[in-house]
Design a protein around this motif. Structure first.
Motif, PDB file in Angstrom:
ATOM      1  N   SER A  54       1.151  -2.104   9.399  1.00 17.30           N
ATOM      2  CA  SER A  54       0.394  -0.907   9.032  1.00 17.30           C
ATOM      3  C   SER A  54       1.255   0.349   8.943  1.00 17.30           C
ATOM      4  CB  SER A  54      -0.744  -0.688  10.036  1.00 17.30           C
ATOM      5  OG  SER A  54      -0.210  -0.462  11.324  1.00 17.30           O
ATOM      6  N   SER A 108       2.599   0.405   3.816  1.00 19.71           N
ATOM      7  CA  SER A 108       2.128  -0.693   4.663  1.00 19.71           C
ATOM      8  C   SER A 108       1.959  -1.910   3.760  1.00 19.71           C
ATOM      9  CB  SER A 108       0.814  -0.327   5.360  1.00 19.71           C
ATOM     10  OG  SER A 108      -0.163   0.128   4.452  1.00 19.71           O
ATOM     11  N   TYR A 122       0.838  -1.203   0.000  1.00 23.81           N
ATOM     12  CA  TYR A 122       0.000   0.000   0.000  1.00 23.81           C
ATOM     13  C   TYR A 122       0.870   1.249   0.000  1.00 23.81           C
ATOM     14  CZ  TYR A 122      -3.765  -3.172   1.250  1.00 23.81           C
ATOM     15  OH  TYR A 122      -4.676  -4.192   1.247  1.00 23.81           O
ATOM     16  N   GLU A 123       0.361   2.267  -0.643  1.00 22.45           N
ATOM     17  CA  GLU A 123       1.054   3.543  -0.730  1.00 22.45           C
ATOM     18  C   GLU A 123       1.112   4.241   0.635  1.00 22.45           C
ATOM     19  OE1 GLU A 123       0.783   7.078  -3.935  1.00 22.45           O
ATOM     20  OE2 GLU A 123      -1.114   6.514  -3.010  1.00 22.45           O
ATOM     21  N   GLY A 124       0.022   4.160   1.389  1.00 22.62           N
ATOM     22  CA  GLY A 124      -0.047   4.857   2.667  1.00 22.62           C
ATOM     23  C   GLY A 124      -0.008   3.921   3.855  1.00 22.62           C
ATOM     24  N   THR A 125       0.095   4.515   5.029  1.00 17.86           N
ATOM     25  CA  THR A 125       0.053   3.724   6.252  1.00 17.86           C
ATOM     26  C   THR A 125      -1.368   3.213   6.486  1.00 17.86           C
ATOM     27  OG1 THR A 125      -0.382   5.676   7.585  1.00 17.86           O
ATOM     28  CG2 THR A 125       1.930   5.049   7.306  1.00 17.86           C
ATOM     29  N   SER A 126      -1.486   2.231   7.349  1.00 16.58           N
ATOM     30  CA  SER A 126      -2.788   1.647   7.707  1.00 16.58           C
ATOM     31  C   SER A 126      -3.563   1.171   6.484  1.00 16.58           C
ATOM     32  CB  SER A 126      -3.622   2.640   8.522  1.00 16.58           C
ATOM     33  OG  SER A 126      -2.941   2.984   9.703  1.00 16.58           O
ATOM     34  N   PHE A 127      -2.821   0.623   5.487  1.00 15.51           N
ATOM     35  CA  PHE A 127      -3.415  -0.001   4.309  1.00 15.51           C
ATOM     36  C   PHE A 127      -4.265   0.979   3.496  1.00 15.51           C
ATOM     37  CE2 PHE A 127      -3.455  -2.776   8.101  1.00 15.51           C
ATOM     38  CZ  PHE A 127      -2.279  -3.449   7.837  1.00 15.51           C
ATOM     39  N   SER A 128      -3.752   2.184   3.314  1.00 18.83           N
ATOM     40  CA  SER A 128      -4.492   3.224   2.604  1.00 18.83           C
ATOM     41  C   SER A 128      -3.783   3.605   1.301  1.00 18.83           C
ATOM     42  CB  SER A 128      -4.630   4.462   3.493  1.00 18.83           C
ATOM     43  OG  SER A 128      -3.358   5.016   3.766  1.00 18.83           O
ATOM     44  N   GLY A 129      -4.511   4.331   0.474  1.00 15.71           N
ATOM     45  CA  GLY A 129      -3.952   4.803  -0.787  1.00 15.71           C
ATOM     46  C   GLY A 129      -3.947   3.721  -1.853  1.00 15.71           C
ATOM     47  N   ARG A 130      -3.180   3.965  -2.885  1.00 15.49           N
ATOM     48  CA  ARG A 130      -3.078   2.978  -3.968  1.00 15.49           C
ATOM     49  C   ARG A 130      -2.428   1.706  -3.435  1.00 15.49           C
ATOM     50  NH1 ARG A 130       0.228   5.857  -8.471  1.00 15.49           N
ATOM     51  NH2 ARG A 130       1.372   6.483  -6.620  1.00 15.49           N
ATOM     52  N   SER A 131      -2.693   0.597  -4.134  1.00 12.07           N
ATOM     53  CA  SER A 131      -2.094  -0.666  -3.714  1.00 12.07           C
ATOM     54  C   SER A 131      -1.662  -1.468  -4.936  1.00 12.07           C
ATOM     55  CB  SER A 131      -3.082  -1.486  -2.881  1.00 12.07           C
ATOM     56  OG  SER A 131      -4.203  -1.861  -3.657  1.00 12.07           O
TER      57      SER A 131
END
Length: 123
Positions: free
Chosen positions: A111, A76, A51-60
């Motif tokens: 995460s 993450s 994932y691009e962001g922490t806590s499994f957020s953003g693009r993947s």
């Protein structure tokens, strides 16, 4: 055709039918193999979802398939094992020593950001 014998069975059948209809409405049904052997038969391998962001957020990016793969995001991750180990490397080309092994039979996730640059899925 299923013929219910009791009111409880009829209620259960209606609930299952409603759940199936809801699943179909939000993207269809997919058969998920239950074992590593079934996964290989369907051509599925373990997956590393970056994932691009922490806590499994953003693009993947869902990285799967045998062999070496560069990891495009480092915010993450989730590891979904389907019978193959994942060897994690700090170099994008995997030409460095294995840093960590994600096991073929154990889910893993983080995460927060990680430093691995590539994964080799062992088949």
């Amino acid at each position: 055709m299923i013929i219910p014998r009791t009111a409880q069975q009829a209620t259960s059948i209606r609930r299952v039918a409603a759940a199936l209809a809801a699943a179909a409405a939000i993207g269809g049904l997919t058969a998920v193999p239950a074992t590593a052997t079934e996964s290989r038969a369907y051509g599925m391998t373990s997956s590393f979802v970056a994932y691009e962001g922490t806590s499994f957020s953003g693009r993947s990016a869902d990285i799967n398939g045998c062999g070496q793969h560069a990891i495009p995001f480092h915010g993450s991750y989730k590891w979904i094992p389907r019978g193959q180990d994942g060897r994690m490397h700090n170099a994008a080309d995997g030409r460095d020593p294995v840093h960590t092994v994600l096991r073929s039979n154990r889910d893993a996730e983080m995460s927060t950001p990680f430093g691995w640059q590539s994964i080799y899925i062992v088949c």
